[in-house]
Write a protein that holds these residues in place. Structure first.
Motif, PDB file in Angstrom:
ATOM      1  N   LEU A  88       0.808  -1.212   0.000  1.00  8.29           N
ATOM      2  CA  LEU A  88       0.000   0.000   0.000  1.00  8.29           C
ATOM      3  C   LEU A  88       0.845   1.267   0.000  1.00  8.29           C
ATOM      4  CD1 LEU A  88      -2.709  -1.115   2.602  1.00  8.29           C
ATOM      5  CD2 LEU A  88      -3.059  -0.809   0.154  1.00  8.29           C
ATOM      6  N   ALA A  89       2.012   1.231   0.663  1.00 11.95           N
ATOM      7  CA  ALA A  89       2.822   2.430   0.823  1.00 11.95           C
ATOM      8  C   ALA A  89       3.884   2.599  -0.247  1.00 11.95           C
ATOM      9  CB  ALA A  89       3.490   2.421   2.200  1.00 11.95           C
ATOM     10  N   GLY A  90       4.246   1.508  -0.940  1.00 10.47           N
ATOM     11  CA  GLY A  90       5.337   1.601  -1.903  1.00 10.47           C
ATOM     12  C   GLY A  90       6.656   1.854  -1.191  1.00 10.47           C
ATOM     13  N   ASP A  91       7.442   2.778  -1.734  1.00 10.93           N
ATOM     14  CA  ASP A  91       8.775   3.055  -1.182  1.00 10.93           C
ATOM     15  C   ASP A  91       8.792   4.231  -0.201  1.00 10.93           C
ATOM     16  OD1 ASP A  91       9.843   1.020  -2.763  1.00 10.93           O
ATOM     17  OD2 ASP A  91      10.176   2.387  -4.453  1.00 10.93           O
ATOM     18  N   THR A  92       7.615   4.712   0.189  1.00 10.29           N
ATOM     19  CA  THR A  92       7.585   5.918   1.024  1.00 10.29           C
ATOM     20  C   THR A  92       7.836   5.629   2.493  1.00 10.29           C
ATOM     21  OG1 THR A  92       5.189   5.757   1.344  1.00 10.29           O
ATOM     22  CG2 THR A  92       5.960   7.033  -0.556  1.00 10.29           C
ATOM     23  N   VAL A  93       7.673   4.368   2.902  1.00  7.26           N
ATOM     24  CA  VAL A  93       7.783   3.999   4.306  1.00  7.26           C
ATOM     25  C   VAL A  93       8.640   2.750   4.435  1.00  7.26           C
ATOM     26  CG1 VAL A  93       6.528   3.236   6.372  1.00  7.26           C
ATOM     27  CG2 VAL A  93       5.522   4.986   4.897  1.00  7.26           C
ATOM     28  N   GLU A  94       9.465   2.711   5.465  1.00 11.07           N
ATOM     29  CA  GLU A  94      10.207   1.495   5.810  1.00 11.07           C
ATOM     30  C   GLU A  94       9.378   0.702   6.819  1.00 11.07           C
ATOM     31  OE1 GLU A  94      14.229   0.148   8.286  1.00 11.07           O
ATOM     32  OE2 GLU A  94      13.897   2.255   7.769  1.00 11.07           O
ATOM     33  N   TYR A  95       9.168  -0.583   6.543  1.00  9.00           N
ATOM     34  CA  TYR A  95       8.422  -1.422   7.466  1.00  9.00           C
ATOM     35  C   TYR A  95       9.304  -2.532   8.002  1.00  9.00           C
ATOM     36  CZ  TYR A  95       4.069   0.865   6.210  1.00  9.00           C
ATOM     37  OH  TYR A  95       3.082   1.795   6.035  1.00  9.00           O
ATOM     38  N   VAL A  96       9.121  -2.834   9.286  1.00  9.68           N
ATOM     39  CA  VAL A  96       9.892  -3.864   9.973  1.00  9.68           C
ATOM     40  C   VAL A  96       8.917  -4.812  10.649  1.00  9.68           C
ATOM     41  CG1 VAL A  96      11.566  -4.319  11.812  1.00  9.68           C
ATOM     42  CG2 VAL A  96      11.818  -2.284  10.364  1.00  9.68           C
ATOM     43  N   CYS A  97       9.144  -6.109  10.491  1.00 10.71           N
ATOM     44  CA  CYS A  97       8.292  -7.112  11.122  1.00 10.71           C
ATOM     45  C   CYS A  97       8.933  -7.547  12.429  1.00 10.71           C
ATOM     46  CB  CYS A  97       8.088  -8.306  10.195  1.00 10.71           C
ATOM     47  SG  CYS A  97       6.874  -9.494  10.833  1.00 10.71           S
ATOM     48  N   SER A  98       8.276  -7.218  13.536  1.00  3.73           N
ATOM     49  CA  SER A  98       8.815  -7.565  14.846  1.00  3.73           C
ATOM     50  C   SER A  98       7.732  -7.402  15.901  1.00  3.73           C
ATOM     51  CB  SER A  98      10.002  -6.656  15.207  1.00  3.73           C
ATOM     52  OG  SER A  98      10.397  -6.832  16.550  1.00  3.73           O
ATOM     53  N   ASP A  99       7.794  -8.245  16.914  1.00  2.00           N
ATOM     54  CA  ASP A  99       7.024  -8.026  18.129  1.00  2.00           C
ATOM     55  C   ASP A  99       7.521  -6.737  18.781  1.00  2.00           C
ATOM     56  OD1 ASP A  99       6.793  -8.356  21.227  1.00  2.00           O
ATOM     57  OD2 ASP A  99       5.357  -9.787  20.402  1.00  2.00           O
ATOM     58  N   VAL A 100       6.615  -5.988  19.382  1.00  3.59           N
ATOM     59  CA  VAL A 100       7.004  -4.709  19.968  1.00  3.59           C
ATOM     60  C   VAL A 100       8.035  -4.888  21.081  1.00  3.59           C
ATOM     61  CG1 VAL A 100       5.111  -4.615  21.659  1.00  3.59           C
ATOM     62  CG2 VAL A 100       6.105  -2.495  20.806  1.00  3.59           C
ATOM     63  N   TYR A 101       7.972  -5.989  21.799  1.00  3.40           N
ATOM     64  CA  TYR A 101       8.927  -6.218  22.878  1.00  3.40           C
ATOM     65  C   TYR A 101      10.339  -6.488  22.351  1.00  3.40           C
ATOM     66  CZ  TYR A 101       4.811  -6.611  25.882  1.00  3.40           C
ATOM     67  OH  TYR A 101       3.643  -6.357  26.565  1.00  3.40           O
ATOM     68  N   GLU A 102      10.449  -6.865  21.088  1.00 10.00           N
ATOM     69  CA  GLU A 102      11.744  -7.150  20.471  1.00 10.00           C
ATOM     70  C   GLU A 102      12.167  -6.056  19.498  1.00 10.00           C
ATOM     71  OE1 GLU A 102      11.015 -10.910  18.697  1.00 10.00           O
ATOM     72  OE2 GLU A 102      10.810 -11.965  20.609  1.00 10.00           O
ATOM     73  N   ALA A 103      11.532  -4.888  19.615  1.00  8.32           N
ATOM     74  CA  ALA A 103      11.776  -3.812  18.653  1.00  8.32           C
ATOM     75  C   ALA A 103      13.217  -3.326  18.675  1.00  8.32           C
ATOM     76  CB  ALA A 103      10.825  -2.649  18.930  1.00  8.32           C
ATOM     77  N   ARG A 104      13.848  -3.301  19.842  1.00  2.63           N
ATOM     78  CA  ARG A 104      15.236  -2.824  19.898  1.00  2.63           C
ATOM     79  C   ARG A 104      16.177  -3.747  19.128  1.00  2.63           C
ATOM     80  NH1 ARG A 104      16.877  -1.992  25.921  1.00  2.63           N
ATOM     81  NH2 ARG A 104      15.427  -3.725  26.208  1.00  2.63           N
ATOM     82  N   ASP A 105      15.913  -5.061  19.194  1.00  3.55           N
ATOM     83  CA  ASP A 105      16.731  -6.010  18.433  1.00  3.55           C
ATOM     84  C   ASP A 105      16.447  -5.899  16.941  1.00  3.55           C
ATOM     85  OD1 ASP A 105      17.905  -7.005  20.741  1.00  3.55           O
ATOM     86  OD2 ASP A 105      16.363  -8.536  21.011  1.00  3.55           O
ATOM     87  N   ALA A 106      15.193  -5.598  16.591  1.00  2.00           N
ATOM     88  CA  ALA A 106      14.824  -5.468  15.181  1.00  2.00           C
ATOM     89  C   ALA A 106      15.342  -4.171  14.568  1.00  2.00           C
ATOM     90  CB  ALA A 106      13.301  -5.541  15.035  1.00  2.00           C
ATOM     91  N   LEU A 107      15.634  -3.191  15.429  1.00  2.00           N
ATOM     92  CA  LEU A 107      16.139  -1.882  14.980  1.00  2.00           C
ATOM     93  C   LEU A 107      17.446  -1.595  15.705  1.00  2.00           C
ATOM     94  CD1 LEU A 107      12.700  -0.093  15.271  1.00  2.00           C
ATOM     95  CD2 LEU A 107      13.870  -0.542  13.107  1.00  2.00           C
ATOM     96  N   PRO A 108      18.477  -2.414  15.498  1.00  2.00           N
ATOM     97  CA  PRO A 108      19.699  -2.321  16.311  1.00  2.00           C
ATOM     98  C   PRO A 108      20.385  -0.964  16.197  1.00  2.00           C
ATOM     99  CG  PRO A 108      20.059  -3.709  14.378  1.00  2.00           C
ATOM    100  CD  PRO A 108      18.591  -3.441  14.446  1.00  2.00           C
ATOM    101  N   GLY A 109      20.611  -0.359  17.343  1.00  2.00           N
ATOM    102  CA  GLY A 109      21.345   0.897  17.396  1.00  2.00           C
ATOM    103  C   GLY A 109      20.574   2.123  16.946  1.00  2.00           C
ATOM    104  N   ARG A 110      19.323   1.966  16.561  1.00  2.00           N
ATOM    105  CA  ARG A 110      18.566   3.102  16.031  1.00  2.00           C
ATOM    106  C   ARG A 110      17.737   3.762  17.122  1.00  2.00           C
ATOM    107  NH1 ARG A 110      15.889   1.103  10.408  1.00  2.00           N
ATOM    108  NH2 ARG A 110      15.350   3.343  10.309  1.00  2.00           N
ATOM    109  N   VAL A 111      17.672   5.080  17.059  1.00  5.18           N
ATOM    110  CA  VAL A 111      16.844   5.857  17.971  1.00  5.18           C
ATOM    111  C   VAL A 111      16.047   6.870  17.150  1.00  5.18           C
ATOM    112  CG1 VAL A 111      18.205   5.588  20.067  1.00  5.18           C
ATOM    113  CG2 VAL A 111      18.807   7.378  18.429  1.00  5.18           C
TER     114      VAL A 111
END
Length: 270
Positions: A88-111
């Protein structure tokens, strides 16, 4: 055999995703529609800001962040949901598949400058203390967390009319506060139009009062900066609701003025 409610919920949302992606409920509204008018007063100008939308589902709000110039990331635990959101979004949005409790591991080093979530998200989380810690660790110092969520009173009244009760009545039939643990629901219906679910019809929900939400965020070191309660919803929960200027709905003047949605802002100290 031990049942993991979070796995059951993921399977349920995998089954919902294709129905929701083609529903009029989502297709007939621009992304901006899903924001209450007061939200942008808090969010401000998001151009060139890093925004993370937790439990984003199809990414309606995530897309609007991107349209307003943010570097938007949507995160959801359902692979099928993420697949449809990307389509639906095309290239305008980055999507990540992860449980919310594991979001830090899914987005390593990102704030992020802004972490956003809500509108039917917290009821699928059993542990708000851990959730709040994840949010605090995903924010830059000075970053904003903004939660826009259905009010616990709406959950107590029922987000959808319960069977056997006049849909126009304001009747308490469910919990406002936590205490019963996971509550199992089994229904072929989702909240949108479209076909019924043919499998994975079970879902588990947890109730969270406002006090529990605020306490979890404070315990994570965030500073509460605002709380807004509103009587508006983006769909007519009760048949007597009347449209507002922005196309949302509220109860008529003859009915009580009650909160059905709230916005909670918190900042990570610098």
């Amino acid at each position: 055999m031990t049942i993991d409610p979070l796995i059951v919920n993921r399977q349920n949302w995998d089954a919902r995703a294709p129905i929701h992606a083609v529903s009029h409920f989502y297709r007939d509204h621009e992304a901006a529609f899903w924001f209450a008018p007061f939200e942008w007063d808090v969010l401000g100008d998001v151009r060139d800001r890093d925004v993370l939308h937790l439990q984003c589902h199809l990414g309606t709000e995530t897309v609007e962040f991107a349209r307003r110039g943010a570097r938007a990331v949507g995160l959801d635990f359902s692979p099928e949901t993420v697949r449809h959101a990307k389509e639906l979004a095309g290239d305008t949005v980055e999507y990540v598949c992860s449980d919310v409790y594991e979001a830090r591991d899914a987005l390593p080093g990102r704030v992020f400058d802004i972490v956003y979530t809500g509108k039917g998200a917290l009821c699928y989380l059993p542990d708000l203390t851990s959730w709040a810690r994840v949010i605090a660790n995903l924010l830059r110092p000075g970053g904003l967390f903004y939660l826009v969520e259905f009010h616990p009173l709406l959950h107590a009244l029922g987000p959808t009319p319960p069977p056997g009760i006049d849909p126009s009545h304001l009747v308490l039939y469910d919990d406002y506060l936590a205490g019963r643990g996971a509550q199992r629901r089994d229904s072929e219906h989702t909240y949108t139009d479209g076909p019924l679910l043919t499998d994975a019809t079970t879902v588990y929900e947890w109730r969270h009062g406002l006090g529990e939400v605020v306490t979890a965020l404070l315990a994570a070191g965030l500073r509460i900066t605002g709380l807004t309660e509103t009587d508006m919803l983006p769909w007519p929960r009760w048949p007597q609701m009347v449209p507002t200027e922005n196309g949302w709905w509220r109860l008529p003047p003859a009915d009580p003025i009650i909160p059905v949605l709230y916005g909670l802002a918190a900042v990570k100290p610098t």
